[in-house]
Design a protein around this motif. Structure first.
Motif, mmCIF file in Angstrom:
data_model
loop_
_atom_site.group_PDB
_atom_site.id
_atom_site.type_symbol
_atom_site.label_atom_id
_atom_site.label_comp_id
_atom_site.label_asym_id
_atom_site.label_seq_id
_atom_site.Cartn_x
_atom_site.Cartn_y
_atom_site.Cartn_z
ATOM 1 N N HIS A 20 48.264 10.952 -43.079
ATOM 2 C CA HIS A 20 49.320 11.521 -42.228
ATOM 3 C C HIS A 20 50.639 11.553 -42.994
ATOM 4 C CE1 HIS A 20 52.378 11.731 -39.018
ATOM 5 N NE2 HIS A 20 51.509 12.606 -38.527
ATOM 6 N N TYR A 55 53.371 10.363 -42.391
ATOM 7 C CA TYR A 55 54.161 9.123 -42.360
ATOM 8 C C TYR A 55 53.647 8.057 -43.327
ATOM 9 C CZ TYR A 55 55.940 10.707 -37.717
ATOM 10 O OH TYR A 55 56.512 11.388 -36.675
ATOM 11 N N ASP A 74 50.184 16.946 -40.588
ATOM 12 C CA ASP A 74 50.474 16.477 -39.227
ATOM 13 C C ASP A 74 49.154 16.315 -38.471
ATOM 14 O OD1 ASP A 74 49.688 19.001 -38.285
ATOM 15 O OD2 ASP A 74 51.699 19.664 -37.799
ATOM 16 N N SER A 75 49.240 15.892 -37.211
ATOM 17 C CA SER A 75 48.018 15.570 -36.464
ATOM 18 C C SER A 75 47.094 16.780 -36.306
ATOM 19 C CB SER A 75 48.378 15.061 -35.066
ATOM 20 O OG SER A 75 49.294 14.034 -35.153
ATOM 21 N N PHE A 127 43.928 6.413 -33.514
ATOM 22 C CA PHE A 127 43.505 7.589 -32.730
ATOM 23 C C PHE A 127 43.225 8.787 -33.638
ATOM 24 C CE2 PHE A 127 48.096 8.515 -32.850
ATOM 25 C CZ PHE A 127 48.112 9.880 -33.089
ATOM 26 N N MET A 128 43.929 8.877 -34.767
ATOM 27 C CA MET A 128 43.746 10.011 -35.687
ATOM 28 C C MET A 128 42.363 9.936 -36.343
ATOM 29 S SD MET A 128 47.457 10.089 -37.565
ATOM 30 C CE MET A 128 48.937 10.486 -36.618
ATOM 31 N N TYR A 149 48.239 14.349 -24.928
ATOM 32 C CA TYR A 149 48.724 14.337 -26.310
ATOM 33 C C TYR A 149 47.654 13.676 -27.169
ATOM 34 C CZ TYR A 149 52.441 13.503 -29.876
ATOM 35 O OH TYR A 149 53.227 13.488 -30.997
ATOM 36 N N ASN A 171 47.907 11.639 -29.364
ATOM 37 C CA ASN A 171 48.197 10.194 -29.504
ATOM 38 C C ASN A 171 47.672 9.475 -28.255
ATOM 39 O OD1 ASN A 171 49.970 11.687 -31.201
ATOM 40 N ND2 ASN A 171 51.254 9.879 -31.475
ATOM 41 N N SER A 175 52.120 17.750 -31.216
ATOM 42 C CA SER A 175 53.535 18.142 -31.173
ATOM 43 C C SER A 175 53.687 19.603 -31.613
ATOM 44 C CB SER A 175 54.355 17.236 -32.099
ATOM 45 O OG SER A 175 53.965 17.441 -33.438
ATOM 46 N N HIS A 196 60.181 6.218 -32.149
ATOM 47 C CA HIS A 196 61.112 7.326 -31.849
ATOM 48 C C HIS A 196 62.140 6.935 -30.789
ATOM 49 C CE1 HIS A 196 58.114 9.834 -33.999
ATOM 50 N NE2 HIS A 196 59.200 10.454 -34.377
ATOM 51 N N HIS A 255 62.047 14.817 -33.732
ATOM 52 C CA HIS A 255 60.681 14.930 -33.208
ATOM 53 C C HIS A 255 60.746 14.990 -31.686
ATOM 54 C CE1 HIS A 255 56.419 14.035 -32.658
ATOM 55 N NE2 HIS A 255 56.259 14.366 -33.932
ATOM 56 N N GLU A 281 59.077 13.484 -29.603
ATOM 57 C CA GLU A 281 58.871 12.163 -28.998
ATOM 58 C C GLU A 281 60.187 11.417 -28.768
ATOM 59 O OE1 GLU A 281 56.044 9.738 -31.117
ATOM 60 O OE2 GLU A 281 54.554 11.323 -31.144
ATOM 61 N N GLY A 303 57.691 18.998 -34.577
ATOM 62 C CA GLY A 303 56.764 17.984 -35.072
ATOM 63 C C GLY A 303 56.930 17.875 -36.593
ATOM 64 N N THR A 304 56.165 16.969 -37.215
ATOM 65 C CA THR A 304 56.381 16.761 -38.656
ATOM 66 C C THR A 304 56.031 18.011 -39.477
ATOM 67 O OG1 THR A 304 54.181 15.780 -39.010
ATOM 68 C CG2 THR A 304 55.970 14.264 -38.459
HETATM 69 P P1 13P Z 1 52.916 14.981 -35.790
HETATM 70 O O1 13P Z 1 51.680 15.632 -35.287
HETATM 71 O O2 13P Z 1 54.194 15.728 -35.479
HETATM 72 O O3 13P Z 1 52.797 14.642 -37.247
HETATM 73 O O4 13P Z 1 53.125 13.603 -34.990
HETATM 74 C C1 13P Z 1 52.352 12.513 -35.214
HETATM 75 C C2 13P Z 1 52.838 11.306 -34.545
HETATM 76 O O5 13P Z 1 52.066 10.417 -34.299
HETATM 77 C C3 13P Z 1 54.241 11.197 -34.179
HETATM 78 O O6 13P Z 1 54.560 9.886 -33.789
#
Ligand code: 13P
Length: 303
Positions: free
Chosen positions: A26, A28, A42-43, A65-66, A113, A115, A130, A175, A198, A200, A214-215
């Motif tokens: 990811h 992050y 991103d997700s 979760f990813m 979502y 997440n 996102s 966030h 973001h 969130e 989103g990212t």
């Molecule tokens: P993104 O899909 O924007 O990368 O967000 C992932 C996420 O977990 C944000 O906290």
């Protein structure tokens, strides 16, 4: 030190080839992990990569979760270098709490979502990220929606949609540490910079931003926008890719508190050990996986 880094990097890459593994990370994740991954995203992008891979094994560097989504969409073995890397936001919604909300608003579609746990996905009508939340809510036939579990992203959808949106009261602790005053201070220090936050984030933070993204959206926007500097309101890991892909531009983190401890748990040593010993396998009960898969596929169809 640099020599050591080269050694473990080589070891990871050769094991990865030998085992026909795909390393997903990811946005992050820490730089050393991003640098050895086959794909960083991103997700939504990571879900698509997992779904289409022809490799035998996926090693997922992110949060639980990813990795669960990668397992459900790919049907392949999925390993996590650090099994304890969870998402507090995802853990806020249980199947029981969501079903209770459905009793209160029986005509609503459950839009969840990504997440979230596989169990909650399994009782949802559709999943979103996102990158596509607003589009998904607009495209489904129901006029009323229960948005689970993030009140940040859900609140942003509610502000931008004509549909009735009922918010589950979950939030991302990282966030939510970003306050309106942080944005005001950052703007005073860098008046020429554009503010990207973001969805969130808290509503008062989103209101002060130039863009809510989103990212993946932030990466695209920073590349194409003519501005030379940006204030970033999301987890600090994204700054590494932003700087790498836009070396001539400046990026300022909106608050030093934008750090997700779970996203920092995976490092190159954990990744190497995971690939070597094949530990940290993610398992989802078949019945849950097949129902969660349906709501994930619905999202992909509508994206
Ligand atoms: P993104 O899909 O924007 O990368 O967000 C992932 C996420 O977990 C944000 O906290």
């Amino acid at each position: 030190m640099a020599e050591n880094q080269e050694l473990w990097k080589e070891a990871i890459l050769s094991l990865k080839e030998k085992k026909r593994a795909l390393i997903l990370a990811h946005n992050y994740q820490i730089p050393e992990v991003q640098d050895v991954a086959d794909f960083v995203g991103d997700s939504l992008e990571l879900s698509l990569q997992a779904q289409k891979t022809d490799r035998d094994l996926i090693v997922f560097c992110g949060v639980y979760f990813m990795a669960e989504v990668a397992r459900i969409l790919s049907g392949k073995r999925v390993l996590m270098p650090v099994r304890g890397a969870g998402c507090p936001l995802a853990n806020m919604a249980s199947k029981e709490k969501v079903l209770k909300m459905k009793e209160q608003f029986p005509r609503s579609a459950i839009v969840t979502y990504i997440n979230s746990s596989a169990e909650v996905k399994a009782i949802s009508d559709v999943i979103c990220t996102s990158a596509n939340a607003l589009r998904i809510v607009e495209l489904i036939p129901q006029e009323e929606v229960i948005f689970v579990p993030d009140q940040g992203l859900g609140g942003w959808v509610k502000e931008n949609s004509r549909k009735t949106v009922h918010l589950f009261p979950g939030f991302c602790p990282t966030h939510f540490r970003l306050m309106a005053e942080d944005i005001l201070k950052a703007r005073a220090l860098h008046p020429e910079a554009k503010v990207l936050v973001h969805p969130e984030c808290r509503p008062e933070v989103r209101k002060l931003a130039d863009q809510v993204l989103g990212t993946g959206g932030m990466l695209k926007f920073a590349k194409k926008d003519p501005s030379g500097s940006f204030i970033i309101g999301t987890e600090e890991g994204l700054i590494y890719r932003l700087k790498k892909e836009n070396p001539e531009k400046e990026f300022f983190l909106a608050s030093p508190l934008l750090l997700c401890p779970n996203m920092k748990k995976t490092d190159a040593v954990a990744l190497l050990n995971c690939l070597k010993d094949e530990t940290g396998e993610v398992e989802v009960p078949m019945e849950v996986a097949s129902r969660a898969r349906k709501s994930l596929l619905r999202m992909l169809e509508l994206s």
